[in-house]
Design a protein around this motif. Sequence first.
Motif, PDB file in Angstrom:
ATOM      1  N   LYS A  72       2.214   7.383   1.950  1.00  0.00           N
ATOM      2  CA  LYS A  72       1.349   6.435   2.642  1.00  0.00           C
ATOM      3  C   LYS A  72      -0.090   6.930   2.588  1.00  0.00           C
ATOM      4  O   LYS A  72      -0.353   8.119   2.652  1.00  0.00           O
ATOM      5  N   GLY A  73      -1.008   5.998   2.477  1.00  0.00           N
ATOM      6  CA  GLY A  73      -2.413   6.360   2.449  1.00  0.00           C
ATOM      7  C   GLY A  73      -3.298   5.231   1.976  1.00  0.00           C
ATOM      8  O   GLY A  73      -4.373   4.993   2.518  1.00  0.00           O
ATOM      9  N   HIS A  74      -2.858   4.524   0.957  1.00  0.00           N
ATOM     10  CA  HIS A  74      -3.640   3.388   0.456  1.00  0.00           C
ATOM     11  C   HIS A  74      -3.631   2.254   1.478  1.00  0.00           C
ATOM     12  O   HIS A  74      -2.658   2.057   2.205  1.00  0.00           O
ATOM     13  N   THR A  75      -4.711   1.502   1.490  1.00  0.00           N
ATOM     14  CA  THR A  75      -4.834   0.390   2.433  1.00  0.00           C
ATOM     15  C   THR A  75      -4.764  -0.972   1.749  1.00  0.00           C
ATOM     16  O   THR A  75      -4.766  -1.998   2.422  1.00  0.00           O
ATOM     17  N   GLU A  76      -4.716  -0.979   0.420  1.00  0.00           N
ATOM     18  CA  GLU A  76      -4.618  -2.229  -0.328  1.00  0.00           C
ATOM     19  C   GLU A  76      -3.539  -2.099  -1.404  1.00  0.00           C
ATOM     20  O   GLU A  76      -2.868  -1.066  -1.510  1.00  0.00           O
ATOM     21  N   ASN A 110       5.795  13.119   5.438  1.00  0.00           N
ATOM     22  CA  ASN A 110       4.938  14.223   5.004  1.00  0.00           C
ATOM     23  C   ASN A 110       3.897  13.782   3.992  1.00  0.00           C
ATOM     24  O   ASN A 110       3.529  14.541   3.087  1.00  0.00           O
ATOM     25  N   SER A 111       3.435  12.547   4.104  1.00  0.00           N
ATOM     26  CA  SER A 111       2.467  12.027   3.140  1.00  0.00           C
ATOM     27  C   SER A 111       1.198  12.871   3.113  1.00  0.00           C
ATOM     28  O   SER A 111       0.633  13.142   2.040  1.00  0.00           O
ATOM     29  N   GLN A 112       0.730  13.301   4.281  1.00  0.00           N
ATOM     30  CA  GLN A 112      -0.500  14.083   4.326  1.00  0.00           C
ATOM     31  C   GLN A 112      -0.330  15.444   3.677  1.00  0.00           C
ATOM     32  O   GLN A 112      -1.264  15.989   3.089  1.00  0.00           O
ATOM     33  N   GLU A 113       0.861  16.015   3.780  1.00  0.00           N
ATOM     34  CA  GLU A 113       1.121  17.299   3.132  1.00  0.00           C
ATOM     35  C   GLU A 113       1.147  17.156   1.620  1.00  0.00           C
ATOM     36  O   GLU A 113       0.751  18.074   0.890  1.00  0.00           O
ATOM     37  N   LEU A 114       1.617  16.020   1.137  1.00  0.00           N
ATOM     38  CA  LEU A 114       1.732  15.813  -0.300  1.00  0.00           C
ATOM     39  C   LEU A 114       0.445  15.299  -0.929  1.00  0.00           C
ATOM     40  O   LEU A 114       0.290  15.356  -2.145  1.00  0.00           O
ATOM     41  N   LEU A 115      -0.482  14.787  -0.102  1.00  0.00           N
ATOM     42  CA  LEU A 115      -1.739  14.253  -0.623  1.00  0.00           C
ATOM     43  C   LEU A 115      -2.655  15.404  -1.028  1.00  0.00           C
ATOM     44  O   LEU A 115      -3.046  16.223  -0.192  1.00  0.00           O
ATOM     45  N   LEU A 116      -3.004  15.480  -2.301  1.00  0.00           N
ATOM     46  CA  LEU A 116      -3.842  16.558  -2.811  1.00  0.00           C
ATOM     47  C   LEU A 116      -5.319  16.201  -2.800  1.00  0.00           C
ATOM     48  O   LEU A 116      -6.173  17.080  -2.700  1.00  0.00           O
ATOM     49  N   GLY A 117      -5.622  14.933  -2.928  1.00  0.00           N
ATOM     50  CA  GLY A 117      -7.022  14.535  -2.937  1.00  0.00           C
ATOM     51  C   GLY A 117      -7.181  13.038  -3.002  1.00  0.00           C
ATOM     52  O   GLY A 117      -6.318  12.324  -3.513  1.00  0.00           O
ATOM     53  N   TRP A 119      -1.079  13.031  -5.672  1.00  0.00           N
ATOM     54  CA  TRP A 119       0.029  13.473  -4.828  1.00  0.00           C
ATOM     55  C   TRP A 119       0.771  14.626  -5.511  1.00  0.00           C
ATOM     56  O   TRP A 119       0.888  14.661  -6.738  1.00  0.00           O
ATOM     57  N   ASP A 120       1.278  15.532  -4.696  1.00  0.00           N
ATOM     58  CA  ASP A 120       2.039  16.679  -5.206  1.00  0.00           C
ATOM     59  C   ASP A 120       3.467  16.232  -5.493  1.00  0.00           C
ATOM     60  O   ASP A 120       4.341  16.266  -4.628  1.00  0.00           O
ATOM     61  N   ALA A 121       3.702  15.801  -6.727  1.00  0.00           N
ATOM     62  CA  ALA A 121       5.020  15.265  -7.095  1.00  0.00           C
ATOM     63  C   ALA A 121       6.078  16.361  -7.095  1.00  0.00           C
ATOM     64  O   ALA A 121       7.223  16.130  -6.691  1.00  0.00           O
ATOM     65  N   MET A 122       5.723  17.541  -7.553  1.00  0.00           N
ATOM     66  CA  MET A 122       6.704  18.626  -7.628  1.00  0.00           C
ATOM     67  C   MET A 122       7.226  18.993  -6.246  1.00  0.00           C
ATOM     68  O   MET A 122       8.424  19.199  -6.058  1.00  0.00           O
ATOM     69  N   LYS A 123       6.340  19.061  -5.265  1.00  0.00           N
ATOM     70  CA  LYS A 123       6.773  19.382  -3.905  1.00  0.00           C
ATOM     71  C   LYS A 123       7.658  18.277  -3.339  1.00  0.00           C
ATOM     72  O   LYS A 123       8.654  18.540  -2.671  1.00  0.00           O
ATOM     73  N   ALA A 124       7.300  17.029  -3.638  1.00  0.00           N
ATOM     74  CA  ALA A 124       8.096  15.899  -3.139  1.00  0.00           C
ATOM     75  C   ALA A 124       9.515  15.947  -3.670  1.00  0.00           C
ATOM     76  O   ALA A 124      10.480  15.678  -2.946  1.00  0.00           O
ATOM     77  N   PHE A 125       9.670  16.317  -4.940  1.00  0.00           N
ATOM     78  CA  PHE A 125      10.996  16.334  -5.546  1.00  0.00           C
ATOM     79  C   PHE A 125      11.727  17.651  -5.300  1.00  0.00           C
ATOM     80  O   PHE A 125      12.958  17.668  -5.193  1.00  0.00           O
ATOM     81  N   ASP A 126      10.987  18.764  -5.189  1.00  0.00           N
ATOM     82  CA  ASP A 126      11.638  20.049  -4.949  1.00  0.00           C
ATOM     83  C   ASP A 126      12.244  20.118  -3.554  1.00  0.00           C
ATOM     84  O   ASP A 126      13.259  20.776  -3.332  1.00  0.00           O
ATOM     85  N   ASP A 127      11.607  19.451  -2.578  1.00  0.00           N
ATOM     86  CA  ASP A 127      12.118  19.455  -1.207  1.00  0.00           C
ATOM     87  C   ASP A 127      13.293  18.514  -1.026  1.00  0.00           C
ATOM     88  O   ASP A 127      13.877  18.435   0.057  1.00  0.00           O
ATOM     89  N   LEU A 128      13.631  17.787  -2.089  1.00  0.00           N
ATOM     90  CA  LEU A 128      14.691  16.788  -1.999  1.00  0.00           C
ATOM     91  C   LEU A 128      16.062  17.451  -1.960  1.00  0.00           C
ATOM     92  O   LEU A 128      16.361  18.343  -2.741  1.00  0.00           O
ATOM     93  N   GLY A 131       0.785  -1.225   0.000  1.00  0.00           N
ATOM     94  CA  GLY A 131       0.000   0.000   0.000  1.00  0.00           C
ATOM     95  C   GLY A 131       0.817   1.276   0.000  1.00  0.00           C
ATOM     96  O   GLY A 131       0.255   2.362   0.151  1.00  0.00           O
ATOM     97  N   ARG A 132       2.124   1.175  -0.183  1.00  0.00           N
ATOM     98  CA  ARG A 132       2.990   2.352  -0.180  1.00  0.00           C
ATOM     99  C   ARG A 132       3.447   2.689  -1.595  1.00  0.00           C
ATOM    100  O   ARG A 132       3.664   1.810  -2.408  1.00  0.00           O
ATOM    101  N   VAL A 133       3.593   3.993  -1.840  1.00  0.00           N
ATOM    102  CA  VAL A 133       4.204   4.479  -3.066  1.00  0.00           C
ATOM    103  C   VAL A 133       5.593   4.991  -2.700  1.00  0.00           C
ATOM    104  O   VAL A 133       5.726   5.873  -1.843  1.00  0.00           O
TER     105      VAL A 133
END
Length: 750
Positions: free
Chosen positions: A659-663, A715-722, A689-698, A642-644
Amino acid sequence: MAAVQGSIVDAKEEADIKSEPATDGFGNNHANEAGVLSASPGSSAAAGNNKPAAGAPEDQQTLLAVLQFLRKNKLSESAEILRREAGLPEEVLDPKGADSAGSGLGSGADIDGGDASALLSRVTVSAAGGAKAPTKAGEDQPDVNVVLSAYSQQGDPALYEVYYSGLKKFIESVLDCHRAELSQVFYPLFVHMYLELVYNNHEGEAKAFFEKFSGDQECYYEEDLRILSSLTKKEHMRGNETLLDFRTSKFVLRISRDSYQLLKRHLQERQNNQIWNIIQEHLYIDIFDGMPRSKSQIDAMSGSLAGEAKREANKAKVYYGLLKEPEIELPLDDEDEEAENEEGKPKKKKPKKDSTGSKSKKQDPNAPSQTRIPLPELKDSDKLDKIMYMKESTKRILVGADQLVAISFFFPSFSFFMSPLQGLTAVDVTDDSSLIAGGFADSTVRVWSVTPKKLRKVKTAADLNLIDKESDDVLERIMDDKTASESKCLYGHSGPVYGISFSPDRNYLLSCSEDATVRLWSLLTFTCLVGYKGHNYPVWDTQFSPYGYYFISGGHDRVARLWATDHHQPLRIFAGHLADVTCTRFHPNANYVATGSSDRTIRLWDVLTGNCVRIFTGHKGPIHALAFSPNGKFLASGATDGRVLLWDIGHGLMVGELKGHTECIYSLRFSRDGEILGSGSMDNTVRLWDAMKAFDDLETDDFTAATGHIHLQDNSQELLLGTYMTKSTPVVHLHFTRRNLLLAAGAYNP
């Protein structure tokens, strides 16, 4: 399909031969007193003409395996010559003494009893990691006695619990900063000690040992322990693929130098030879200089069948940049052509050039050369399609955290998709979103038109002879309107269809099946053109190259195969995974292929050389989804846990965890501009997910690249857009249109 001049199979491959560094008492190699300890299995045999050293345990066992193979195939004269050259006693050729002669030697040899002549000269096999594909019944199997011989000549079985308990007590008493790293040795030691007890017929002691210490292992090894618990007798070990994989592939542990010295000193003081032997023969200690890793950092990278990836495995240069787009002139828009000036005459405008095609001619240093691998030349139809792509790109919706994409869930032909008897197993959508295809458990493939334009077949040969081939609308005239329909069904497979892929030009469709074949279908005649046979077991996934012509397949035989549409034999065989290859994906520049496996690892393969250039570990379950970012720099992976996970291809590092998916996650897709990552899961949801933020903060530096790990932010919740729920529909495929509309596909489960 357009033919390719030259051939990828003619590329020269160079083998680097390195000398063996000195070893310590554990059999671990020190390279300049830093980094990696212990050579990979079989590396001592890499030097071409070096005569095997009589005192090297791995070389001795390799020789014994070869001698047994020669004797088994009645090549006694060759076996005798090899024995004399190696200086081995005559007893090794005695069938009765073959088992005992191999006992007590070093790590097992990688033996393949198959017929080497079966591989054509065009095929390159990259056997990274020492894995072997399963063989059919009747073919030569690896000699299990040779593989398991190191489990004989062990100590008092009653002391196994004492040895393990003593080590466990020591590790629990060390400082917290070292405890997490040293705790990594528990699982591989537990497995090998249990197997030694079983192999030496100490069934009672083995059962007691398993019951006492199995509960102490990490939860992500639960499935492996379940399989291990079924091996209660020596007879159960023979022919067990999981056991052979674990036995022949050294378990990799990444430990700081300080933690390693603590462990080494403890074992030397206690003279714990039982633990020493297992570490020497079955473990690969990858030492780094610096602070010990935290428990969270270790857990993020752990979980694969053979431990973590060696840092050296991710040091090769990867050309992840994109190939330069050809310059294509854009024609005037219709409104421009019809516009008239004040005098009533059409305006004269120069053709516009595509901005992407007319960028700076400076070569991207991270991009491969245009001619690194042979690629098909652009046809006129390809150029027209690129022009359409450029036009639609100008109308692309800008998406991001402030403006999310629109999502359309696709149910073509409801009566067919919703039928519980059919079983939707695979979906693909063309790049221009005009066609969608589905693979089903009843062995059929069905193609739908998403646009009002219906699907038509080409006319028969007799009717084609009546057509004026010089007419401007010849392409329209060759189509038979009598065959027009919203969907077409393709028959040919004899088992469930597990993967499908459209060609970039939309003229062909690939499908793979449980029947061990990959089929190429024409979307002009809706017939099967070729059946590619190479896999011995079910084929789980297949995908076309971004430029067409090449395609990749992966299956239950634990290898991925690279094909060309005009060759019935594979061009490359990528071997190295320890379990099924469950998903495959081409890099955007077509020079690399990523494969995900049930061994919980992801491998990146160089199409030109056939070498494995990246190994990523961290997932806790089989991997079912892969997606490259549009710029080619990053890779996203999804699994049954369930992880990306997000990976930096250039540095070879994990850089994010979502993190977020359960299956299980079955589909991943980046938006066209790379701003958003979509994930579809069996939990009936689509998440953005906000991919740009995930990679820009790297932030990566020399230290993180050297040690092979970074601190992952939670920071999964911060990156989750919907999160978008479906009523009862597992999401098996995602597709971003050229205008950034997200299409999701799945079968409704009433």
